[in-house]
Design a protein around this motif. Structure first.
Motif, PDB file in Angstrom:
ATOM      1  N   UNK A  54       0.794  -0.899   0.015  1.00 12.86           N
ATOM      2  CA  UNK A  54      -0.153  -0.009   0.084  1.00 12.86           C
ATOM      3  C   UNK A  54       0.783   1.261   0.015  1.00 12.86           C
ATOM      4  N   UNK A  55       0.369   2.378   0.270  1.00 16.87           N
ATOM      5  CA  UNK A  55       0.894   3.661   0.539  1.00 16.87           C
ATOM      6  C   UNK A  55       0.847   4.318   1.702  1.00 16.87           C
ATOM      7  N   UNK A  56       1.791   4.927   2.377  1.00 19.07           N
ATOM      8  CA  UNK A  56       1.547   5.660   3.615  1.00 19.07           C
ATOM      9  C   UNK A  56       1.330   7.211   3.332  1.00 19.07           C
ATOM     10  N   UNK A  57       1.201   7.946   4.425  1.00 18.88           N
ATOM     11  CA  UNK A  57       0.927   9.418   4.400  1.00 18.88           C
ATOM     12  C   UNK A  57       1.940  10.190   3.369  1.00 18.88           C
ATOM     13  N   UNK A  58       2.980   9.446   3.278  1.00 19.66           N
ATOM     14  CA  UNK A  58       4.012  10.445   2.559  1.00 19.66           C
ATOM     15  C   UNK A  58       4.093  10.212   1.063  1.00 19.66           C
ATOM     16  N   UNK A  59       3.475   9.111   0.399  1.00 17.13           N
ATOM     17  CA  UNK A  59       3.655   8.811  -0.881  1.00 17.13           C
ATOM     18  C   UNK A  59       2.601   9.648  -1.686  1.00 17.13           C
ATOM     19  N   UNK A  60       3.154   9.866  -2.819  1.00 14.48           N
ATOM     20  CA  UNK A  60       2.110  10.590  -3.765  1.00 14.48           C
ATOM     21  C   UNK A  60       0.805  10.312  -3.906  1.00 14.48           C
ATOM     22  N   UNK A  61       0.424   8.952  -4.099  1.00 17.41           N
ATOM     23  CA  UNK A  61      -1.096   8.565  -3.966  1.00 17.41           C
ATOM     24  C   UNK A  61      -1.488   8.710  -2.817  1.00 17.41           C
ATOM     25  N   UNK A  62      -1.010   8.757  -1.715  1.00 18.37           N
ATOM     26  CA  UNK A  62      -1.624   8.991  -0.395  1.00 18.37           C
ATOM     27  C   UNK A  62      -2.051  10.523  -0.323  1.00 18.37           C
ATOM     28  N   UNK A  63      -0.859  11.315  -0.603  1.00 18.24           N
ATOM     29  CA  UNK A  63      -1.683  12.825  -0.738  1.00 18.24           C
ATOM     30  C   UNK A  63      -2.421  13.008  -1.395  1.00 18.24           C
ATOM     31  N   UNK A  64      -2.715  12.316  -2.594  1.00 16.52           N
ATOM     32  CA  UNK A  64      -4.074  12.525  -3.355  1.00 16.52           C
ATOM     33  C   UNK A  64      -5.297  11.844  -2.599  1.00 16.52           C
ATOM     34  N   UNK A  65      -5.094  11.137  -1.857  1.00 17.06           N
ATOM     35  CA  UNK A  65      -6.424  10.365  -0.892  1.00 17.06           C
ATOM     36  C   UNK A  65      -6.662  11.735   0.064  1.00 17.06           C
ATOM     37  N   UNK A  66      -5.705  12.250   0.232  1.00 12.73           N
ATOM     38  CA  UNK A  66      -5.989  13.378   1.615  1.00 12.73           C
ATOM     39  C   UNK A  66      -6.803  14.513   0.949  1.00 12.73           C
ATOM     40  N   UNK A  67      -6.004  14.877  -0.321  1.00 11.39           N
ATOM     41  CA  UNK A  67      -6.340  16.017  -1.044  1.00 11.39           C
ATOM     42  C   UNK A  67      -8.009  15.864  -1.344  1.00 11.39           C
TER      43      UNK A  67
END
Length: 279
Positions: free
Chosen positions: A175-188
């Motif tokens: 998966x991806x943590x809060x630091x990875x690019x896709x994770x930032x997209x989820x937060x956005x």
């Protein structure tokens, strides 16, 4: 007076000796890119005509596929790079700085990319534009990108409460943590990344970990219709009960280019749809 006259005549020569070579070099005209997102950025800012060689993964825009290949994700063919007589190399700092060090020691300038978040991509676009003598078109492209990013943040930035699990690949389940690019997209997009607190950017996880978080949306960066089929055995998951298993274009979402916002917009819509399914 004679001494001062001699000093004034020699001063330009002294400056040429002491000024950093990067400041003296002409605008680069033969560029080698060894990472796909920088290949794409060259065309985005209006400098695609300077590109002379690429890595094997560079495939966008389509016309780059005919360029000579000098690298892959494991290695860089230094002899092949030198054969192109580059005056600038574009690379990814965290993954390629060691591989490119011998070329730097030979005096070939390297522009390293390492965008930390979506906004910082515009900064890299402007820096590349300045370096390559295409400031006007690069700044315009960066402005367009930031305007679209801001519009997405304004439209989708409110929290939804939707818990999202992003499956980078399987097996092993990653998966991806809060630091990875896709994770930032989820937060956005107002979602909650259930793996946000993982220590590694791309953690391997157990299915049981995911089950405990009970996500309302499970995503996979894939175009394979069977990429999420293994989740069907867990009928108790909210994402299964509400039919919220979704695929997204990984080439767009994972690359640090303005095209990533196509996937971000799609992701935001998926999260809103999952929100509407929440009782």
């Amino acid at each position: 007076m004679a001494k001062w006259w001699l000093l004034l005549n020699w001063l330009p020569c002294l400056l040429l000796v002491w000024l950093p070579s990067a400041l003296l070099a002409a605008t680069p005209s033969r560029v080698v890119s060894v990472v796909p997102h920088l290949t794409e950025l060259l065309y985005e800012i209006g400098a695609g005509d300077k590109l002379v060689a690429i890595d094997e993964a560079s495939d966008y825009p389509p016309e780059v596929k005919t360029k000579p290949k000098v690298a892959n994700y494991r290695s860089i063919n230094l002899e092949a790079v030198l054969a192109q007589k580059p005056d600038l190399i574009l690379g990814w700092r965290s993954a390629q700085s060691r591989m490119l060090a011998p070329l730097e020691r030979l005096g070939i300038p390297v522009f390293y990319s390492e965008p930390s978040d979506f906004a910082s991509l515009a900064t890299e676009m402007r820096a590349l534009g300045s370096l390559l003598g295409v400031e006007k078109s690069a700044n315009a492209a960066a402005d367009r990108y930031l305007a679209r990013l801001h519009a997405l943040q304004q439209r989708y930035g409110q929290p939804t409460g939707v818990k999202v699990f992003y499956q980078l690949w399987y097996p092993p389940l990653t998966s991806v943590s809060g630091h990875a690019w896709p994770a930032q997209a989820i937060t956005l997009c107002g979602g909650i990344n259930v793996m946000a607190n993982a220590q590694l950017p791309y953690p391997q996880v157990d299915i049981e970990q995911v089950i405990r978080t009970n996500p309302g949306l499970i995503l996979a960066g894939s175009q394979d219709p069977d990429a999420l089929s293994h989740w069907q055995q867990w009928q108790g998951l909210d994402a299964i009960k509400r039919q919220q298993l979704r695929l997204i274009n990984a080439d767009e979402l994972h690359r640090f280019t303005p095209r990533a916002l196509n996937a971000v917009a799609q992701l935001c819509q998926m999260i809103r749809q999952a929100e509407q399914q929440t009782p």
